[in-house]
Design an enzyme around this catalytic site. Structure first.
Site, PDB file in Angstrom:
ATOM      1  N   LYS A 278       0.838  -1.198   0.000  1.00  0.00           N
ATOM      2  CA  LYS A 278       0.000   0.000   0.000  1.00  0.00           C
ATOM      3  C   LYS A 278       0.877   1.254   0.000  1.00  0.00           C
ATOM      4  O   LYS A 278       2.008   1.220   0.494  1.00  0.00           O
ATOM      5  CB  LYS A 278      -0.857   0.034   1.275  1.00  0.00           C
ATOM      6  CG  LYS A 278      -1.989  -0.966   1.314  1.00  0.00           C
ATOM      7  CD  LYS A 278      -2.785  -0.813   2.604  1.00  0.00           C
ATOM      8  CE  LYS A 278      -3.916  -1.822   2.674  1.00  0.00           C
ATOM      9  NZ  LYS A 278      -4.934  -1.650   1.642  1.00  0.00           N
ATOM     10  N   ARG A 352     -10.264 -11.597   1.931  1.00  0.00           N
ATOM     11  CA  ARG A 352     -11.115 -12.645   1.367  1.00  0.00           C
ATOM     12  C   ARG A 352     -10.436 -14.018   1.424  1.00  0.00           C
ATOM     13  O   ARG A 352     -11.121 -15.036   1.476  1.00  0.00           O
ATOM     14  CB  ARG A 352     -11.528 -12.249  -0.058  1.00  0.00           C
ATOM     15  CG  ARG A 352     -10.384 -12.070  -1.015  1.00  0.00           C
ATOM     16  CD  ARG A 352     -10.762 -11.272  -2.271  1.00  0.00           C
ATOM     17  NE  ARG A 352     -10.891  -9.840  -2.006  1.00  0.00           N
ATOM     18  CZ  ARG A 352     -11.258  -8.934  -2.909  1.00  0.00           C
ATOM     19  NH1 ARG A 352     -11.580  -9.312  -4.134  1.00  0.00           N
ATOM     20  NH2 ARG A 352     -11.344  -7.654  -2.595  1.00  0.00           N
TER      21      ARG A 352
HETATM   22  N1  BES Z   1      -8.082  -3.780   4.444  1.00  0.00           N
HETATM   23  C1  BES Z   1      -8.257  -3.366   3.106  1.00  0.00           C
HETATM   24  C2  BES Z   1      -9.564  -2.615   2.891  1.00  0.00           C
HETATM   25  C3  BES Z   1      -9.687  -1.269   3.574  1.00  0.00           C
HETATM   26  C4  BES Z   1      -9.415  -0.116   2.886  1.00  0.00           C
HETATM   27  C5  BES Z   1     -10.131  -1.186   4.882  1.00  0.00           C
HETATM   28  C6  BES Z   1      -9.557   1.111   3.510  1.00  0.00           C
HETATM   29  C7  BES Z   1     -10.272   0.029   5.508  1.00  0.00           C
HETATM   30  C8  BES Z   1      -9.990   1.178   4.828  1.00  0.00           C
HETATM   31  C9  BES Z   1      -8.262  -4.578   2.184  1.00  0.00           C
HETATM   32  O1  BES Z   1      -7.477  -5.644   2.571  1.00  0.00           O
HETATM   33  C10 BES Z   1      -7.749  -4.134   0.861  1.00  0.00           C
HETATM   34  O2  BES Z   1      -6.605  -3.777   0.800  1.00  0.00           O
HETATM   35  N2  BES Z   1      -8.597  -4.157  -0.150  1.00  0.00           N
HETATM   36  C11 BES Z   1      -8.213  -3.757  -1.465  1.00  0.00           C
HETATM   37  C12 BES Z   1      -8.812  -4.738  -2.442  1.00  0.00           C
HETATM   38  C13 BES Z   1      -8.305  -4.574  -3.842  1.00  0.00           C
HETATM   39  C14 BES Z   1      -6.842  -4.962  -3.914  1.00  0.00           C
HETATM   40  C15 BES Z   1      -9.143  -5.434  -4.753  1.00  0.00           C
HETATM   41  C16 BES Z   1      -8.764  -2.355  -1.702  1.00  0.00           C
HETATM   42  O3  BES Z   1      -9.861  -2.045  -1.248  1.00  0.00           O
HETATM   43  O4  BES Z   1      -8.061  -1.561  -2.316  1.00  0.00           O
HETATM   44 MN    MN Z   2      -5.453  -5.445   1.929  1.00  0.00          MN
END
Ligand code: BES
Ligand code: MN
Ligand code: ZN
Length: 502
Positions: A278, A352
């Site tokens: 990230k 997931r």
């Molecule tokens: N934990 C994150 C989702 C999240 C984002 C929670 C912002 C709280 C605040 C999750 O694991 C994630 O990174 N999701 C990705 C999915 C994508 C790679 C398909 C996302 O939402 O960008």
């Molecule tokens: Mn994630």
């Protein structure tokens, strides 16, 4: 066994049918007020606990301060005829027939947040709705001071004593105190930083909380997980020096006709994204990525405390998503618990993967219902914002959970799982890919992925709380900054509803 780690201690709540003659030193009386008409000042909501003289004193003080009694407005005044140090007038805004279900809880929360060191309060808000007033006060007054070096500061000691006035005979605040305690427990877990809350420590805390509540507790460590084939939990956890866990907590309350409910919660103690790392900005907020697990643990403990006549079995996967030489790579294929193979195209779509394992395990118990909750997608906040969880799943149960959530003020909203999205999760090498190639409908794509793992015949609901689990904005109502404890009250409302109606 008593918990190894001290848990959240709620203020003591005394329900009383009369204003105490000798309240505690510096006690504050919280009274609801409503807005006057255009030019008028606030008026105190009529209460059998306040005589005309006291009402007159409060209203005169409010008028001289120009307080209008609007929603969220709090005004501290003195009323010499009352045996308290001060009166905190909290605005309800609209007249009584327009009060929304969550209005009393929020007003109590606003009052609780503004106490600033007060240890003892008395309130007449409880005569409008005892549970809402007690929950709102406790949650509004909630503070997380575990990591302050100066824990004796008055603002950190916080509210210790509530006297809830009510004319209802034989009223008890126990249910409200238990609910608020569960929410606060979930908040404490979310607010504990990733330095101190990693999978093994999280599992230990879940065990301590579960055993104190009389639950059956089982913990699978990384060796047991690998041996049993939990490929999702192992794959996500293997980049970290702190190995993954899977915790199972069971409340067995079902009598002859009692239903069985499975709860599953995402327990990523920190989400860096892994090799699909990230951006640095706001990455620290990923301390909240175990908010679903925290709420699930708090909810099953609450179900036991409230002796619900159903079985509730929580399955909680815990892992830290880190990049390292041992981390899984984009393009790796893993085998989920139960045998489905998944191509990991993006290691940041890790929730997931651990949830799929947990859902398959939870369904082996043949539950009637399955509620799973997770900080799953940034797309949830894009679609619904930071205060509105999205609920997906079996149409009927999804709508039931959303309606219950709206009734208690957590306000989850039903979302569809359009059939065509499944196409986007096709992989060239495995049964499924963990992400679609498109930016569209990210929340629904994640829900579609999870659906593949829910056993036939199980009524299920998936609650995405990416935004609502953690408040990064200003405090509001009974919600401060940081962990919110959402959706603990939604899940408990569903468990109570299932206990009653099946
Ligand atoms: N934990 C994150 C989702 C999240 C984002 C929670 C912002 C709280 C605040 C999750 O694991 C994630 O990174 N999701 C990705 C999915 C994508 C790679 C398909 C996302 O939402 O960008
Ligand atoms: Mn994630
Ligand atoms: Zn995550």
């Amino acid at each position: 066994m008593s918990p190894a780690i001290p848990g959240y201690q709620a203020p003591t709540v005394t329900v009383s049918a009369s204003l105490p003659k000798k309240p505690a030193d510096k006690a504050v009386l919280i009274v609801p007020v409503v807005g006057g008409d255009d030019d008028g000042a606030a008026t105190v909501v009529t209460s059998p606990f306040l005589d005309r003289k006291a009402v007159g004193e409060v209203e005169a003080a409010l008028e001289s301060l120009g307080a209008k009694g609007g929603t969220d407005q709090v005004t501290r005044v003195v009323a010499p005829s009352l045996p308290v140090a001060s009166v905190l007038a909290v605005g309800l805004g609209k007249p009584r027939d327009e009060w929304a279900p969550d209005l009393i809880r929020r007003a109590a929360g606003v009052a609780g947040r503004s106490l600033n060191g007060t240890e003892s309060v008395i309130t007449t808000l409880s005569d409008l709705d005892l549970d809402a007033a007690v929950e709102g006060l406790i949650l509004g007054a909630y503070r997380f001071s575990e990591f302050r070096s100066d824990k004796t500061a008055p603002k950190d000691k916080g509210l210790r004593e509530i006297t809830a006035l009510t004319t209802v005979k034989k009223a008890s605040a126990q249910r409200a105190v238990d609910i608020a305690t569960a929410v606060a427990t979930a908040r404490d877990l979310v607010n504990t930083p990733p330095s101190h809350l990693f999978p093994d420590e999280f599992a230990k805390r879940a065990k301590a909380l579960g055993e104190a509540a009389g639950l059956d507790v089982e913990i699978l460590d990384d060796t047991a997980l690998a041996k049993a084939g939990y490929g999702g939990v192992i794959g996500v956890g293997k980049g970290s020096s702190r190995p993954p866990r899977l915790v199972r907590l069971a409340h067995r309350g079902a009598k002859r006709k009692g239903k069985k409910v499975a709860l599953v919660g995402k327990g990523i103690t920190f989400d860096t994204g892994g090799i699909s790392i990230k951006p640095a900005a706001n990455m620290h907020q990923m301390t909240s990525d175990m908010g679903g697990a925290a709420a699930v643990i708090a909810t099953v403990v609450l179900a036991a405390k409230q002796k619900l006549p159903i079985d509730v079995i929580a399955t909680v996967p815990m892992a830290e998503n880190m990049p390292s030489a041992t981390a899984q790579r984009p393009g790796d294929v893993l085998t989920q618990y139960g045998g489905t193979t998944v191509e990991v195209l993006n290691t940041d779509a890790e929730g997931r993967l651990i949830l799929a394992d947990a859902i398959v395990r939870a369904c082996e118990d043949n539950p009637d219902y399955l509620i799973e909750t997770s900080t799953l997608t940034g797309a949830q906040t894009v679609a619904l914002g930071s205060r509105t969880p999205g609920v997906m799943g079996s149409d009927e149960f999804r709508d039931r959970v959303a309606a219950l959530s709206q009734a208690i003020g957590e306000n989850a909203w039903p979302m569809p799982l359009p059939e065509e999205l499944k196409e986007d999760l096709k992989s060239t090498v495995a049964d499924l890919a963990n992400v679609s190639g498109s930016r569209y409908a990210g929340m629904l794509v994640a829900g579609t992925f999870l659906r593949e793992f829910v056993a036939e015949g199980v009524q299920w609901a998936h609650i995405d709380i990416a935004g609502p689990a953690y408040n990064t904005g200003s405090p509001w109502g009974y919600t401060g900054k940081g962990g919110t404890g959402v959706p603990t009250r939604t899940m408990f409302a569903a468990l109570e509803d299932i206990s009653e109606k099946g």
